[in-house]
Design a protein around this motif. Structure first.
Motif, mmCIF file in Angstrom:
data_model
loop_
_atom_site.group_PDB
_atom_site.id
_atom_site.type_symbol
_atom_site.label_atom_id
_atom_site.label_comp_id
_atom_site.label_asym_id
_atom_site.label_seq_id
_atom_site.Cartn_x
_atom_site.Cartn_y
_atom_site.Cartn_z
ATOM 1 N N LYS A 1 9.320 6.273 -10.101
ATOM 2 C CA LYS A 1 7.988 7.077 -10.284
ATOM 3 C C LYS A 1 6.810 5.934 -10.897
ATOM 4 N N LEU A 2 7.188 4.729 -11.544
ATOM 5 C CA LEU A 2 6.110 4.123 -11.769
ATOM 6 C C LEU A 2 5.326 3.280 -10.707
ATOM 7 N N SER A 3 6.597 3.000 -9.424
ATOM 8 C CA SER A 3 6.040 2.459 -8.257
ATOM 9 C C SER A 3 5.131 3.376 -7.488
ATOM 10 N N SER A 4 5.373 4.640 -7.389
ATOM 11 C CA SER A 4 4.736 5.758 -6.792
ATOM 12 C C SER A 4 3.219 5.695 -7.396
ATOM 13 N N ARG A 5 3.233 5.884 -8.692
ATOM 14 C CA ARG A 5 2.048 5.953 -9.261
ATOM 15 C C ARG A 5 0.973 4.803 -9.122
ATOM 16 N N THR A 6 1.811 3.735 -9.120
ATOM 17 C CA THR A 6 0.911 2.298 -8.708
ATOM 18 C C THR A 6 0.429 2.476 -7.211
ATOM 19 N N LEU A 7 1.364 3.018 -6.303
ATOM 20 C CA LEU A 7 0.772 2.928 -4.811
ATOM 21 C C LEU A 7 -0.305 3.895 -4.932
ATOM 22 N N ASP A 8 -0.417 4.971 -5.686
ATOM 23 C CA ASP A 8 -1.310 6.161 -5.721
ATOM 24 C C ASP A 8 -2.771 5.336 -6.199
ATOM 25 N N MET A 9 -2.640 4.783 -6.992
ATOM 26 C CA MET A 9 -3.847 3.875 -7.436
ATOM 27 C C MET A 9 -4.203 3.159 -6.540
ATOM 28 N N LEU A 10 -3.488 2.376 -5.705
ATOM 29 C CA LEU A 10 -4.003 1.491 -4.944
ATOM 30 C C LEU A 10 -4.335 1.882 -3.503
ATOM 31 N N GLY A 11 -4.153 3.319 -3.227
ATOM 32 C CA GLY A 11 -4.553 4.064 -2.199
ATOM 33 C C GLY A 11 -3.511 3.981 -0.895
ATOM 34 N N TYR A 12 -2.432 3.715 -1.440
ATOM 35 C CA TYR A 12 -1.447 3.745 -0.246
ATOM 36 C C TYR A 12 -0.596 5.075 -0.063
ATOM 37 N N ILE A 13 -0.889 5.940 1.127
ATOM 38 C CA ILE A 13 -0.284 7.269 1.590
ATOM 39 C C ILE A 13 1.154 7.004 1.362
ATOM 40 N N HIS A 14 1.957 7.822 0.655
ATOM 41 C CA HIS A 14 3.417 7.543 0.635
ATOM 42 C C HIS A 14 4.051 8.852 0.076
ATOM 43 N N HIS A 15 5.274 9.084 0.141
ATOM 44 C CA HIS A 15 6.171 10.144 -0.396
ATOM 45 C C HIS A 15 7.062 9.646 -1.211
ATOM 46 N N GLN A 16 7.320 10.152 -2.348
ATOM 47 C CA GLN A 16 8.578 9.839 -3.201
ATOM 48 C C GLN A 16 9.570 11.023 -3.419
ATOM 49 N N PRO A 17 10.539 10.948 -2.450
ATOM 50 C CA PRO A 17 11.539 12.139 -2.890
ATOM 51 C C PRO A 17 12.586 11.465 -3.581
ATOM 52 N N GLY A 18 12.676 11.678 -4.733
ATOM 53 C CA GLY A 18 13.995 11.139 -5.612
ATOM 54 C C GLY A 18 13.792 9.831 -5.998
#
Length: 550
Positions: free
Chosen positions: A162-179
């Protein structure tokens, strides 16, 4: 020495110091030796876990510090020997009786702290603080099938993802985090155990413990320092997990495998360790101004010793030492026997059930219909011989009924009574104590049957089960199942088949009926289930009894 001088010297010594001089540290030392068989099994299984493979280094550092700081004298004011030794022996005894290596290792740690607490440090005080890193490699229990560190692994995986997903969001990397999976640029990066923070967490925690014992930090300092290790470990592992997809998207580098992945892991671990060391320096400055409490007149041992006459104290502690030594020696013999019997088995676990063979049943041993119920499935499950709580083998027949899906099962082998409701509870079914009852022989004319009602995710479960030994005689079920009944069964289950058959009756076979329905069964439906259970039980036992080797 003149008698008067000897008398004056005796008076000047505290009773606790005199007790130590008479050999009380020998008791925890004997307990340490007695726990060695289970200790070997525990450490062998521990080394198979990647997040604990550093523990030999921790043991080596503790041994080195103990050698360098050994004062060569006894600590007459140590409370740890008097307090921790009985608790440690009790844990050692429980681990031995219930064949539990983790309970035995807990007893080992407590007895080690007790023995170290009776030894003087060259700088004053005692060496009990050296046991702190050893406690950190103990796996705390969570349930009958999961340890506390396994639960921690799962939580850290989710937190890191979850924390990595939030960091990628802030850096503008489009991604998906299922589980616990990050999907970036058409590729999935699993937040596996190596990236979950568990390796760095235990490594950083151990470094913090080593700093505590190396610098002899105060208790409040040690607690605060060790409590920061999860934060630094998760932070650094979030950095590691975030860098893996960034490096792949921008530079085409694969940091998720091979030497690059290991190098990244070591780099972030070193960062976490440096942050831990900086936290130690910060706490040193913040806590250094807190004054220590002044020593009161006389030690607690001297004050307590003045209440009771010396003869009574000598008699009590001499008897306590004798009982403790007998218990410790008994644990040593029983653990050695267990270790010899289980050494070389596939799982390095205590195993007393490998000499008994299950009965071979076939699908034809229960008719294709059960008084109008059409059979829709048959399944045979063979389990590892160590999974005695579930039985080595189960034959199950599934039927459709107007009330719901009904399963009839023949389970084997069990060392005496097996409380089946516990297995359903471990599977997520919920049962109130009032929903378990034993049907009297007036209702169930052949064998006594346990009836239990469960709920799970809006569904209702209705269970009937009985156990019978090889001679066809039913086993008497406990009228209620509580803490004492559970531990009595565990104590019985650890014994060898020969002893078990003498004390508690031969190995048992279990027959059960379990129905899952959308609503609770009515009274007539429950009576119908009991009638069908009797029919199935009679058919299965008639098929199984001739095949039992007497």
């Amino acid at each position: 020495m003149p008698a008067t001088e000897e008398s004056e010297l005796s008076k000047s010594e505290s009773w606790f110091h005199g007790l130590l001089r008479k050999g009380r540290p020998v008791v925890p030392l004997l307990a340490l030796v007695a726990g060695l068989p289970y200790l070997l099994i525990y450490l062998k299984n521990l080394f198979d876990l990647s997040h604990y493979q550093f523990f030999p280094l921790v043991l080596g550092i503790v041994c080195y510090l103990g050698y360098k700081r050994w004062g060569g004298a006894l600590d007459s004011q140590s409370w740890s020997t008097a307090l921790l030794c009985p608790i440690g022996i009790a844990a050692l005894l429980a681990g031995t009786l219930f064949a539990s290596s983790w309970a035995s290792f807990l007893g080992f740690c407590l007895c080690l702290a007790s023995w170290l607490g009776a030894q003087k440090d060259i700088e004053g005080g005692n060496l009990a603080y050296l046991s702190i890193p050893i406690f950190l490699i103990w796996q705390p229990p969570f349930s009958s099938t999961v340890t506390g560190d396994t639960v921690l692994i799962q939580n850290l995986q989710l937190i890191s993802a979850k924390l990595s997903s939030r960091t990628l969001d802030m850096l503008g990397y489009i991604h998906h985090q299922p589980g616990t999976v990050l999907e970036v640029a058409g590729r999935s990066f699993g937040v596996e155990q190596a990236c979950s923070g568990i390796q760095s967490f235990f490594a950083v925690l151990s470094v913090g413990a080593i700093v505590v014992v190396l610098q002899k930090r105060r208790l409040i300092h040690a607690v605060l320092l060790l409590s920061t290790s999860p934060f630094w470990a998760v932070l650094m592992n979030t950095l590691r997990i975030t860098l893996i997809p960034i490096a792949y998207v921008n530079f085409g580098m694969d940091l998720a495998h091979g030497w690059a992945h290991s190098l990244l892991g070591y780099f972030t671990m070193i960062l976490a360790i440096f942050l831990m060391l900086s936290t130690d320096e910060l706490l040193k400055g913040l806590i250094g101004w807190i004054p220590t409490l002044p020593a009161s007149a006389g030690t607690w041992g001297e004050r307590l010793g003045s209440v009771f006459p010396q003869s009574l104290k000598n008699m009590v502690f001499k008897s306590a030492n004798s009982v403790a030594i007998i218990v410790v020696l008994g644990c040593c013999g029983l653990q050695a026997f267990d270790f010899i019997k289980s050494f070389g088995t596939s799982k390095d676990e205590i195993d007393f059930f490998r000499n008994m063979e299950p009965i071979d049943l076939e699908i034809s041993d229960l008719t294709s219909n059960l008084n109008g119920w059409l059979r829709v499935d048959y399944e045979q499950v063979s389990r590892d011989v160590n999974l005695t709580d579930l039985g080595q083998r189960s034959d199950s027949w599934r039927y459709n009924s107007p009330s719901g899906t009904v399963s009839v099962s023949f389970d084997q082998l069990f060392p005496g009574w097996h409380e089946l409701t516990r297995c359903y509870k471990n599977g997520g079914w919920k049962m109130k104590n009032a929903d378990r009852s034993v049907l009297p022989l007036g209702i169930d004319e052949n064998w006594k049957t346990v009836e239990a009602k469960f709920t799970k995710d809006g569904e209702h479960g209705y269970l009937l089960f009985s156990l019978v030994n090889h001679s066809g005689r039913f086993l008497e079920p406990p009228e209620k199942w509580d803490f004492w009944s559970n531990n009595k069964e565990r104590l019985q289950n650890r014994l060898t088949p020969a002893v078990r058959s003498t004390l508690f009756g031969a190995a048992a076979y279990q027959i059960q009926l379990f129905v899952i329905s959308s609503t609770p069964l009515s009274g007539p439906e429950q009576q119908e289930m009991l009638a069908r259970f009797r029919i199935a039980r009679e058919q299965l036992w008639n098929a199984a009894e001739p095949r039992i080797e007497n």
